[in-house]
Enzyme design. Structure first.
Site, short mmCIF file in Angstrom:
data_model
loop_
_atom_site.label_atom_id
_atom_site.label_comp_id
_atom_site.label_asym_id
_atom_site.label_seq_id
_atom_site.Cartn_x
_atom_site.Cartn_y
_atom_site.Cartn_z
N HIS A 1 0.97 -1.22 -0.07
CA HIS A 1 -0.11 -0.13 -0.04
C HIS A 1 0.89 1.15 -0.16
CE1 HIS A 1 -4.04 -1.95 0.70
NE2 HIS A 1 -3.43 -2.57 1.57
N ALA B 1 6.32 -22.52 8.49
CA ALA B 1 5.02 -22.22 8.94
C ALA B 1 5.29 -20.74 9.18
CB ALA B 1 4.44 -23.02 10.09
N ALA C 1 10.19 -21.19 10.02
CA ALA C 1 8.94 -20.54 10.41
C ALA C 1 8.89 -19.01 11.28
CB ALA C 1 8.45 -21.66 11.51
N ARG D 1 12.11 -9.71 2.52
CA ARG D 1 11.76 -8.70 1.53
C ARG D 1 12.75 -8.73 0.30
NH1 ARG D 1 11.94 -2.49 2.48
NH2 ARG D 1 12.39 -1.85 0.33
#
Length: 168
Positions: free
Chosen positions: A87, A118, A136, A141
Site C-alpha cells: 500500500h 509455517a 518458520a 523482502r
C-alpha cells in the site's frame, strides 16, 4: 483465469478468486493446493505461476499483486503469506486505502526445491534462491541466496544446506 494441469490437486475448499484485471493463475503438474488456501488478485495485474510437484498448505494466502512465480518442488507450510504488493502511505492527509499501491518491487520469485516454514511472510521484491530454507515465522523482502537457510524478522542468513559457514 485458472489454468491447472490435470494432475494438480486443488482442494474444493481452496478459495481462488477470479481476477478482474486479467491475472492468470497457473498450477503445475502434481501440485497440491490444500483446503483454506486463498489466492487473491490485489494491488496489481501480475500472474501467479506455480510449478510442478509443489505443496501449498492450509491457511496460506497468495496476493497476485505484481506477480508471484513459484518454482518446481516448492514446499509451503501452513499459514504463509505471499504479498507481492504494498500500500502507498506517503500522504498522511489521505487515508491509506485511498492512496492506492506503491510501484512494483518486482513481485515474488521462488526458485526450485525451496521450503517455506509455517507463518513465513514474503513481501514484494522477495527473491528466494533454489534450494533455500526459510524458517518458520520469518519475514523476507530481499534476496535469499541458493541453498541458504534464513530465519527471523527480518530474515537473516543463519547457515547453508551446502555445509558452508553460517553468517552468525
Amino acid at each position: 483465469m485458472l489454468e491447472a494441469d490435470p494432475t494438480a490437486r486443488i482442494s474444493p475448499l481452496a478459495d481462488i478468486e477470479p481476477s478482474v484485471r486479467g491475472s492468470r493463475y497457473v498450477v503445475g503438474a502434481r501440485t497440491m493446493i490444500d483446503a483454506f488456501v486463498k489466492i487473491k488478485p490485489a494491488g496489481g495485474s501480475g500472474d501467479v505461476v506455480i510449478g510442478a510437484d509443489c505443496a501449498i498448505n492450509s491457511g496460506t494466502v497468495i496476493y497476485s499483486g505484481n506477480g508471484v512465480t513459484i518454482g518446481d518442488a516448492v514446499l509451503i507450510a501452513a499459514n504463509c503469506t505471499l504479498a507481492a504488493t504494498n500500500h502507498e502511505t506517503a500522504d498522511p492527509d489521505r487515508r491509506i486505502r485511498d492512496q492506492g499501491f506503491q510501484p512494483s518491487r518486482g513481485g515474488i520469485v521462488i526458485g526450485d526445491d525451496v521450503w517455506l516454514g509455517a507463518n513465513v511472510v514474503l513481501l514484494d521484491g522477495a527473491r528466494i534462491g533454489q534450494g533455500a530454507v526459510i524458517a518458520a515465522g520469518s519475514v523476507v523482502r530481499g534476496e535469499v541466496e541458493p541453498y541458504a537457510i534464513y530465519a527471523g524478522a527480518p530474515a537473516v542468513r543463519r547457515g547453508s544446506r551446502r555445509g558452508g559457514p553460517s553468517a552468525e
